[in-house]
Design a protein around this motif. Structure first.
Motif, mmCIF file in Angstrom:
data_model
loop_
_atom_site.group_PDB
_atom_site.id
_atom_site.type_symbol
_atom_site.label_atom_id
_atom_site.label_comp_id
_atom_site.label_asym_id
_atom_site.label_seq_id
_atom_site.Cartn_x
_atom_site.Cartn_y
_atom_site.Cartn_z
ATOM 1 N N LEU A 246 44.248 71.284 117.793
ATOM 2 C CA LEU A 246 44.690 70.038 116.805
ATOM 3 C C LEU A 246 44.247 69.999 115.505
ATOM 4 O O LEU A 246 42.888 70.533 115.012
ATOM 5 C CB LEU A 246 44.082 68.869 117.512
ATOM 6 N N ILE A 247 45.112 69.902 114.493
ATOM 7 C CA ILE A 247 44.644 70.158 112.923
ATOM 8 C C ILE A 247 45.011 68.939 112.359
ATOM 9 O O ILE A 247 45.880 67.980 112.722
ATOM 10 C CB ILE A 247 45.415 71.293 112.349
ATOM 11 N N GLU A 248 44.254 68.630 111.301
ATOM 12 C CA GLU A 248 44.755 67.460 110.227
ATOM 13 C C GLU A 248 44.538 67.960 108.780
ATOM 14 O O GLU A 248 43.891 68.768 108.571
ATOM 15 C CB GLU A 248 44.003 66.141 110.556
ATOM 16 N N GLY A 249 45.417 67.300 107.873
ATOM 17 C CA GLY A 249 45.292 67.466 106.518
ATOM 18 C C GLY A 249 46.801 67.811 105.980
ATOM 19 O O GLY A 249 46.505 67.838 104.814
ATOM 20 N N LEU A 250 47.822 67.776 106.687
ATOM 21 C CA LEU A 250 49.145 67.761 106.121
ATOM 22 C C LEU A 250 49.755 66.741 106.406
ATOM 23 O O LEU A 250 49.934 66.253 107.590
ATOM 24 C CB LEU A 250 49.856 69.134 106.301
ATOM 25 N N LEU A 251 50.777 65.934 105.766
ATOM 26 C CA LEU A 251 51.331 64.965 105.731
ATOM 27 C C LEU A 251 52.922 65.170 106.459
ATOM 28 O O LEU A 251 53.542 66.115 105.690
ATOM 29 C CB LEU A 251 51.618 64.061 104.634
ATOM 30 N N ARG A 252 53.159 64.670 107.718
ATOM 31 C CA ARG A 252 54.475 64.792 108.301
ATOM 32 C C ARG A 252 55.042 65.959 108.298
ATOM 33 O O ARG A 252 56.151 66.529 107.574
ATOM 34 C CB ARG A 252 55.421 63.739 107.437
ATOM 35 N N VAL A 253 54.460 67.000 108.947
ATOM 36 C CA VAL A 253 54.963 68.363 109.319
ATOM 37 C C VAL A 253 56.027 68.281 110.413
ATOM 38 O O VAL A 253 55.433 67.832 111.477
ATOM 39 C CB VAL A 253 53.929 69.198 109.661
ATOM 40 N N PRO A 254 57.124 68.716 110.091
ATOM 41 C CA PRO A 254 58.311 68.419 111.071
ATOM 42 C C PRO A 254 57.828 69.551 112.514
ATOM 43 O O PRO A 254 57.147 70.307 112.340
ATOM 44 C CB PRO A 254 59.418 69.133 110.655
ATOM 45 N N GLU A 255 58.146 68.938 113.728
ATOM 46 C CA GLU A 255 57.935 69.738 114.937
ATOM 47 C C GLU A 255 58.765 70.838 114.923
ATOM 48 O O GLU A 255 59.958 70.852 114.500
ATOM 49 C CB GLU A 255 58.085 68.773 116.218
#
Length: 721
Positions: free
Chosen positions: A616-625
């Protein structure tokens, strides 16, 4: 007068020639050496007669044939650049002390030859004249002496000198062929105790048996050596897959941990393994061995029977360990240690039956330090005896003041247990606290059965004489042997959490292993505790397998003595299971910054948690599945992944290739960025730098496409391009 003088000179010359011929004949007859000559075409036209008989050669068959057909290169690795005889003859060079090999019916013979080219009166080449001496005996002796200096006399394995020579030669070749080479440094855990209790002769016999077991894994590609007293080296050329290396390390631990029969005694030792791989962890021999030694030190520090891969972080960890050891010595005097208690529940009623005492360190600057970090350091430094005695006293005092007479289980270190005064320390704690001995349960791991078996059984007898209960902890994870279960007076077997985790997954054998352990315990009239239960499907399966007691976060984690007191005083002594319905692979809470690579761009993201299958990562906005990315986990570890869930600035990703155990309760990739790739990018060949990806891709991003995603500062929730 002139005529008489000429006659006199001629007679003197004839006499000198006769004496020379006589001396040469005596020299040849005595076998002190041989003479040889060739014609202008390099064919033998003379050889001392005794040479033919000594070599078993036929004079007629050999005379007139090329001398280079019979005097062959010596194939001496230490003189690999020496010119062969055929070259020297064709170049008409003088020959000095050249070693050659002769193939004969009596076996290989070595000569050392010298010779000079001959020319006639007109200056035309007329062939060679030379001498030879047989050096077969001295050469054979030298080879034998060389072998003796390269073989460990006790075990018959290669010694440190030989394996370092072998490594140096192989690493030189592998640098040219762009191959890897792994080394596993193996140390026998607690071998010193065998020497001290059973004697040096028994220790030597154990080493020979251990060498024999390691020899069974040797092959044309795997070499084994003994480095020092109880330290061995396994060399695996052309292997850098850490899954393969981890499996090999685990296999080494298992084969060396089986009991050793020595005369009428049984000795048990374990093994720890440190792994390093060239060129990732070192390019030169000493650099690679130092890396494996540091990994071995880390493996022993995390508990016996472990393996570790080398990483650059180990240098920092070694410094940290030194600081922890120094500060731990003062922790008791400064009242920094605390006891926490985790409930152990009845499988049928979910009623509280026992608690396991777990020590914690409340460091004034570092905060809470887990036992997994400081207990191995305490064991290695000897501080564990002081820490263990404090823990035993504290648990007895706490339990005596509880309003309900439940049992308290205390973990006992093998290092603490093996000392003769342990029974007296336990007795003193029981008497001073006034607690009923049957309420105290000592949890002992299988590693106590190392060394003096009779001495260990004596300690067991002394403890049972005090009236305390005994529990076998972590059963099946270390030095498993049914022989000590037959004799040791255990009241309980704890099923290690490694058998509980994932027991409901298809194809997992843990369920069958649990059933076997429970059946064994029932046959021996022992209780069982399944520990580490976190999910409801695990709970139901463990119950069906027949475990009598349960322990895990699904009921409660470890709580302070004050919290436990409040629970006991409330009168509510049952626990309801609370947890996820189904098990999923462990996710380690990481919360650290890593790199994310997409379309040749690198982003900084935060790793929230990590499992073998994903993160689980965070830091990029709205990365497509469905987006394919690469996570840079550090140390050259690049994990190809696909975004499976995406919610604003948080993404759940699935790895293309699952991570593997790093041998220390962590995870790592099977492969890393190769230093050969970095070399191809124009850098000198060296071990992996701190940021291998940057070194490999320097200058590459000038042609990159525009960034596809917006990077987010999640600490402030402010978007920034």
């Amino acid at each position: 007068m002139s005529v008489l003088k000429d006659i006199f000179v001629s007679r003197r010359q004839a006499a000198d020639a006769a004496r020379k011929a006589q001396m040469i004949d005596s020299f040849e007859s005595a076998g002190l050496g041989y003479f040889w000559s060739t014609d202008a075409q390099g064919n033998i036209d003379y050889l001392t007669p005794s040479a033919f008989s000594n070599l078993g050669w036929n004079r007629k068959a050999v005379t007139g044939t090329p001398i280079s057909n019979h005097l062959l290169p010596a194939e001496d690795p230490d003189k690999g650049n020496e010119r062969p005889l055929s070259f020297l003859l064709s170049a008409r060079n003088s020959i000095t002390a050249l070693t050659v090999k002769l193939k004969t019916d009596i076996g290989d013979v070595w000569w050392e030859i010298s010779g000079k080219p001959q020319f006639d009166a007109s200056g035309e080449f007329a062939g060679y004249r030379g001498s030879a001496k047989d050096i077969t005996h001295s050469r054979t002796e030298a080879a034998a002496n060389d072998r003796r200096t390269q073989v460990d006399t006790l075990t018959g394995l290669a010694n440190k000198t030989q394996i370092k020579r072998f490594l140096t030669q192989n690493l030189r070749v592998f640098r040219n062929t762009k191959q890897s080479c792994a080394v596993l440094m193996v140390d026998l855990d607690r071998f010193k105790q065998v020497n001290e209790t059973l004697g040096q002769a028994a220790g030597n016999e154990l080493l020979k048996q251990a060498a024999g077991r390691l020899g069974r894994i040797a092959s044309d590609k795997i070499s084994i050596a003994r480095l020092s007293a109880d330290e061995f080296l396994v060399v695996m050329p052309d292997v850098d897959d850490r899954a393969i290396l981890g499996d090999m390390a685990q296999r080494v631990v298992q084969i060396l941990s089986q009991p050793y029969a020595i005369d009428s005694n049984q000795a048990n030792v374990g093994a720890s393994v440190g792994i390093a791989v060239a060129p990732y962890d070192g390019v030169e021999t000493d650099e690679l061995l130092n890396a494996s030694e540091m990994a071995l030190f880390a493996a022993k520090g995390s508990g016996n029977g472990k393996y570790r891969f080398y990483s650059s972080d180990l240098k920092k960890q070694a410094k940290h360990r030194g600081e922890i050891e120094s500060e731990l010595r003062e922790a008791i005097a400064k009242d920094q240690l605390r006891m926490f208690y985790q409930p152990i529940i009845c499988a049928k009623t979910h009623a509280l039956k026992c608690v396991e005492a777990l020590i914690r360190w409340d460091h004034p600057e570092r905060g809470w330090i887990s036992p997994g970090e400081f207990i191995p350091i305490a064991e290695e430094s000897g501080v564990i005896r002081k820490v263990g005695a404090w823990a035993l006293r504290q648990v007895c005092e706490d339990a005596q003041n509880w309003p309900v007479e439940i049992r308290a289980a205390i973990n006992v270190s093998a290092v603490q247990f093996e000392h003769d005064d342990f029974v007296q320390i336990a007795k003193k704690a029981l008497i001073e606290s006034g607690i009923e001995p049957s309420r105290i349960e000592l949890e002992i791991t299988e590693s106590v059965f190392v060394g003096d078996y009779d001495g260990i059984m004596k300690i067991f007898k002394g403890l049972k004489g005090l009236g305390v209960r005994l529990s076998l902890d972590d059963f099946g994870t270390g030095y498993s042997s049914l022989s000590y279960l037959r004799n040791a007076p255990f009241d309980k077997i704890k099923i290690d959490q490694s058998f509980v985790r994932g027991c409901t997954e298809p194809g997992n054998n843990n369920s069958a292993i649990m059933r076997a352990i429970v059946s064994l315990a029932e046959a021996l009239d022992m209780e069982t505790v399944a520990e580490g239960i976190e999910a409801k499907d695990e709970l139901e399966l463990v119950k069906r397998r027949g475990a009598t007691h349960l322990q895990g976060l699904i009921f409660s984690g470890a709580v302070s003595n004050d919290e436990l007191l409040a629970k006991l005083e409330s009168g509510v002594l049952t626990y309801d299971p609370r947890g996820p319905e189904k098990y999923r692979a462990d996710r380690r809470t990481e919360f650290r910054r890593i790199g994310l690579i997409h379309d040749d761009h690198r982003y900084d993201v935060v790793l929230r948690n990590l499992s073998k299958s994903g993160a689980l990562i965070e830091g990029l906005l709205r990365v497509p599945e469905g987006t394919e990315i690469v996570l840079d986990l550090g140390g050259g570890q690049l994990a190809v992944a696909t975004v499976r869930r995406s919610n604003e600035y948080t993404q759940g990703v699935e790895f293309e290739t699952p991570l593997i155990s790093d041998g220390a309760d962590g995870l790592c990739t099977r492969h890393r960025v190769s230093p050969y790739q970095i070399e191809a990018a124009g850098r000198p060949l060296a071990a992996l730098p701190d940021d291998p990806y940057a070194a490999m891709s320097s200058g590459y991003q000038a042609h990159a496409r525009p960034k596809a995603f917006v990077q987010v500062d999640t600490s402030r929730r402010d978007a920034a391009a």
